[in-house]
Motif scaffolding. Sequence first.
Motif, PDB file in Angstrom:
ATOM      1  N   GLY A 108       5.472  11.857  22.151  1.00 36.12           N
ATOM      2  CA  GLY A 108       4.614  12.103  21.001  1.00 36.12           C
ATOM      3  C   GLY A 108       4.503  13.576  20.688  1.00 36.12           C
ATOM      4  N   ASP A 109       4.416  14.405  21.736  1.00 35.08           N
ATOM      5  CA  ASP A 109       4.314  15.855  21.534  1.00 35.08           C
ATOM      6  C   ASP A 109       5.565  16.416  20.878  1.00 35.08           C
ATOM      7  OD1 ASP A 109       1.766  15.951  22.609  1.00 35.08           O
ATOM      8  OD2 ASP A 109       2.466  16.466  24.622  1.00 35.08           O
ATOM      9  N   THR A 110       6.729  15.915  21.278  1.00 32.38           N
ATOM     10  CA  THR A 110       7.988  16.371  20.683  1.00 32.38           C
ATOM     11  C   THR A 110       8.051  15.982  19.209  1.00 32.38           C
ATOM     12  OG1 THR A 110       9.138  16.202  22.802  1.00 32.38           O
ATOM     13  CG2 THR A 110      10.517  16.229  20.821  1.00 32.38           C
ATOM     14  N   LEU A 111       7.664  14.742  18.915  1.00 34.52           N
ATOM     15  CA  LEU A 111       7.679  14.279  17.532  1.00 34.52           C
ATOM     16  C   LEU A 111       6.706  15.089  16.681  1.00 34.52           C
ATOM     17  CD1 LEU A 111       8.544  12.361  15.294  1.00 34.52           C
ATOM     18  CD2 LEU A 111       6.764  10.795  16.080  1.00 34.52           C
ATOM     19  N   LEU A 112       5.501  15.293  17.184  1.00 39.79           N
ATOM     20  CA  LEU A 112       4.516  16.066  16.413  1.00 39.79           C
ATOM     21  C   LEU A 112       4.998  17.489  16.164  1.00 39.79           C
ATOM     22  CD1 LEU A 112       1.160  14.875  17.979  1.00 39.79           C
ATOM     23  CD2 LEU A 112       2.081  14.325  15.727  1.00 39.79           C
ATOM     24  N   ALA A 113       5.575  18.111  17.180  1.00 38.32           N
ATOM     25  CA  ALA A 113       6.087  19.472  17.022  1.00 38.32           C
ATOM     26  C   ALA A 113       7.197  19.509  15.967  1.00 38.32           C
ATOM     27  CB  ALA A 113       6.595  20.011  18.357  1.00 38.32           C
ATOM     28  N   ALA A 114       8.052  18.497  15.974  1.00 39.54           N
ATOM     29  CA  ALA A 114       9.147  18.444  15.005  1.00 39.54           C
ATOM     30  C   ALA A 114       8.614  18.211  13.588  1.00 39.54           C
ATOM     31  CB  ALA A 114      10.138  17.353  15.388  1.00 39.54           C
ATOM     32  N   ALA A 135       0.847  -1.195   0.000  1.00 38.58           N
ATOM     33  CA  ALA A 135       0.000   0.000   0.000  1.00 38.58           C
ATOM     34  C   ALA A 135       0.882   1.244   0.000  1.00 38.58           C
ATOM     35  CB  ALA A 135      -0.893  -0.003   1.225  1.00 38.58           C
ATOM     36  N   ASP A 136       0.302   2.366  -0.423  1.00 42.10           N
ATOM     37  CA  ASP A 136       1.053   3.610  -0.408  1.00 42.10           C
ATOM     38  C   ASP A 136       1.472   3.958   1.016  1.00 42.10           C
ATOM     39  OD1 ASP A 136       0.848   4.004  -3.112  1.00 42.10           O
ATOM     40  OD2 ASP A 136      -1.017   5.149  -2.959  1.00 42.10           O
ATOM     41  N   ALA A 137       2.671   4.466   1.144  1.00 42.10           N
ATOM     42  CA  ALA A 137       3.167   4.882   2.453  1.00 42.10           C
ATOM     43  C   ALA A 137       2.432   6.143   2.895  1.00 42.10           C
ATOM     44  CB  ALA A 137       4.662   5.135   2.384  1.00 42.10           C
ATOM     45  N   MET A 138       2.212   6.252   4.182  1.00 40.98           N
ATOM     46  CA  MET A 138       1.561   7.445   4.737  1.00 40.98           C
ATOM     47  C   MET A 138       2.525   8.616   4.624  1.00 40.98           C
ATOM     48  SD  MET A 138      -0.046   8.036   8.546  1.00 40.98           S
ATOM     49  CE  MET A 138      -1.197   6.704   8.380  1.00 40.98           C
ATOM     50  N   THR A 139       1.988   9.767   4.243  1.00 42.04           N
ATOM     51  CA  THR A 139       2.821  10.965   4.157  1.00 42.04           C
ATOM     52  C   THR A 139       2.788  11.705   5.488  1.00 42.04           C
ATOM     53  OG1 THR A 139       1.034  12.402   3.416  1.00 42.04           O
ATOM     54  CG2 THR A 139       2.286  11.231   1.696  1.00 42.04           C
ATOM     55  N   VAL A 140       3.714  12.638   5.635  1.00 40.54           N
ATOM     56  CA  VAL A 140       3.738  13.475   6.834  1.00 40.54           C
ATOM     57  C   VAL A 140       2.426  14.244   6.949  1.00 40.54           C
ATOM     58  CG1 VAL A 140       4.855  15.469   7.932  1.00 40.54           C
ATOM     59  CG2 VAL A 140       6.250  13.679   6.901  1.00 40.54           C
ATOM     60  N   LEU A 200      -1.922   4.886  13.715  1.00 41.11           N
ATOM     61  CA  LEU A 200      -0.833   5.862  13.820  1.00 41.11           C
ATOM     62  C   LEU A 200       0.279   5.365  14.737  1.00 41.11           C
ATOM     63  CD1 LEU A 200      -2.835   9.206  13.952  1.00 41.11           C
ATOM     64  CD2 LEU A 200      -1.680   8.171  11.995  1.00 41.11           C
ATOM     65  N   LYS A 201      -0.091   4.753  15.864  1.00 40.40           N
ATOM     66  CA  LYS A 201       0.918   4.215  16.777  1.00 40.40           C
ATOM     67  C   LYS A 201       1.731   3.119  16.095  1.00 40.40           C
ATOM     68  CE  LYS A 201      -1.639   5.037  21.026  1.00 40.40           C
ATOM     69  NZ  LYS A 201      -2.361   4.388  22.127  1.00 40.40           N
ATOM     70  N   ARG A 202       1.040   2.245  15.383  1.00 38.63           N
ATOM     71  CA  ARG A 202       1.727   1.153  14.693  1.00 38.63           C
ATOM     72  C   ARG A 202       2.637   1.699  13.589  1.00 38.63           C
ATOM     73  NH1 ARG A 202      -2.256  -3.070  12.406  1.00 38.63           N
ATOM     74  NH2 ARG A 202      -3.425  -1.476  13.432  1.00 38.63           N
ATOM     75  N   GLU A 203       2.140   2.670  12.848  1.00 36.53           N
ATOM     76  CA  GLU A 203       2.896   3.263  11.730  1.00 36.53           C
ATOM     77  C   GLU A 203       4.187   3.911  12.240  1.00 36.53           C
ATOM     78  OE1 GLU A 203       3.198   4.345   7.561  1.00 36.53           O
ATOM     79  OE2 GLU A 203       1.696   3.117   8.552  1.00 36.53           O
ATOM     80  N   ILE A 204       4.067   4.795  13.220  1.00 35.99           N
ATOM     81  CA  ILE A 204       5.257   5.507  13.697  1.00 35.99           C
ATOM     82  C   ILE A 204       6.177   4.577  14.489  1.00 35.99           C
ATOM     83  CG2 ILE A 204       4.382   6.454  15.889  1.00 35.99           C
ATOM     84  CD1 ILE A 204       6.473   8.337  13.259  1.00 35.99           C
ATOM     85  N   GLY A 205       5.589   3.610  15.188  1.00 35.87           N
ATOM     86  CA  GLY A 205       6.410   2.642  15.926  1.00 35.87           C
ATOM     87  C   GLY A 205       7.265   1.802  14.992  1.00 35.87           C
ATOM     88  N   GLY A 206       6.680   1.367  13.890  1.00 36.28           N
ATOM     89  CA  GLY A 206       7.434   0.581  12.913  1.00 36.28           C
ATOM     90  C   GLY A 206       8.530   1.391  12.251  1.00 36.28           C
ATOM     91  N   ILE A 207       8.215   2.626  11.924  1.00 34.55           N
ATOM     92  CA  ILE A 207       9.204   3.505  11.298  1.00 34.55           C
ATOM     93  C   ILE A 207      10.351   3.782  12.261  1.00 34.55           C
ATOM     94  CG2 ILE A 207       9.569   5.894  10.514  1.00 34.55           C
ATOM     95  CD1 ILE A 207       6.767   5.660   9.189  1.00 34.55           C
ATOM     96  N   ALA A 208      10.029   4.051  13.514  1.00 41.74           N
ATOM     97  CA  ALA A 208      11.070   4.334  14.517  1.00 41.74           C
ATOM     98  C   ALA A 208      11.959   3.112  14.732  1.00 41.74           C
ATOM     99  CB  ALA A 208      10.427   4.781  15.822  1.00 41.74           C
ATOM    100  N   ALA A 209      11.356   1.929  14.814  1.00 37.83           N
ATOM    101  CA  ALA A 209      12.143   0.706  15.017  1.00 37.83           C
ATOM    102  C   ALA A 209      13.053   0.426  13.824  1.00 37.83           C
ATOM    103  CB  ALA A 209      11.205  -0.475  15.262  1.00 37.83           C
ATOM    104  N   GLU A 210      12.532   0.628  12.622  1.00 40.27           N
ATOM    105  CA  GLU A 210      13.329   0.425  11.417  1.00 40.27           C
ATOM    106  C   GLU A 210      14.480   1.434  11.348  1.00 40.27           C
ATOM    107  OE1 GLU A 210      12.645   0.823   6.630  1.00 40.27           O
ATOM    108  OE2 GLU A 210      10.952   0.162   7.846  1.00 40.27           O
ATOM    109  N   ASP A 238       4.505  16.376   1.801  1.00 38.73           N
ATOM    110  CA  ASP A 238       4.019  15.263   0.986  1.00 38.73           C
ATOM    111  C   ASP A 238       5.035  14.130   0.899  1.00 38.73           C
ATOM    112  OD1 ASP A 238       1.525  16.322   0.530  1.00 38.73           O
ATOM    113  OD2 ASP A 238       2.106  17.302  -1.334  1.00 38.73           O
ATOM    114  N   VAL A 239       6.133  14.242   1.631  1.00 37.36           N
ATOM    115  CA  VAL A 239       7.106  13.150   1.677  1.00 37.36           C
ATOM    116  C   VAL A 239       6.548  12.041   2.563  1.00 37.36           C
ATOM    117  CG1 VAL A 239       9.088  14.675   1.323  1.00 37.36           C
ATOM    118  CG2 VAL A 239       8.409  14.055   3.646  1.00 37.36           C
ATOM    119  N   SER A 240       7.091  10.854   2.422  1.00 36.69           N
ATOM    120  CA  SER A 240       6.634   9.744   3.250  1.00 36.69           C
ATOM    121  C   SER A 240       6.937  10.050   4.721  1.00 36.69           C
ATOM    122  CB  SER A 240       7.316   8.442   2.840  1.00 36.69           C
ATOM    123  OG  SER A 240       8.682   8.461   3.215  1.00 36.69           O
ATOM    124  N   LEU A 241       6.141   9.454   5.583  1.00 38.90           N
ATOM    125  CA  LEU A 241       6.372   9.631   7.021  1.00 38.90           C
ATOM    126  C   LEU A 241       7.752   9.101   7.399  1.00 38.90           C
ATOM    127  CD1 LEU A 241       5.312  10.562   9.744  1.00 38.90           C
ATOM    128  CD2 LEU A 241       4.161   8.351   9.981  1.00 38.90           C
TER     129      LEU A 241
END
Length: 121
Positions: free
Chosen positions: A86-92, A18-23, A49-59, A102-105
């Motif tokens: 989460g607040d720090t990541l969202l702010a960044a 599937a298409d990757a989620m964008t920022v 969202l938790k699964r998406e960002i968790g997988g990206i962070a682990a990778e 429009d870049v991938s997350l």
Amino acid sequence: MRRFVVAAVLCNLMPGIADAMTVSEFLAKTRALKAEGMLAMFSSDATLLKREIGGIAAEYRAKRLADKAGGRPPHSCPPDHAKMSGDTLLAALEQIPRAQQDVSLKDGFAATMHRLYPCAR
């Protein structure tokens, strides 16, 4: 019809198909969840969202550690056992200009880590 159902199931089982989620999509979903308040805890989007960002962070972490172990320069240099709220990541992620959201997350996360935790040169 059966082929369509099988293809749809396979796309759901294999996240890379599937298409990757964008920022921008990630930020829009988090804003919508924040607007729901306490009800957001029960939303399927919260889990997504938790699964998406968790997988990206682990990778990202695994690649960074593999680069370090292989003698390659790391992309970023966060402190050992760093936990980003989460607040720090969202702010960044919000600091990424809208025209570039429009870049991938995955790419947005990498850029955020590089900006927040640059390596000493």
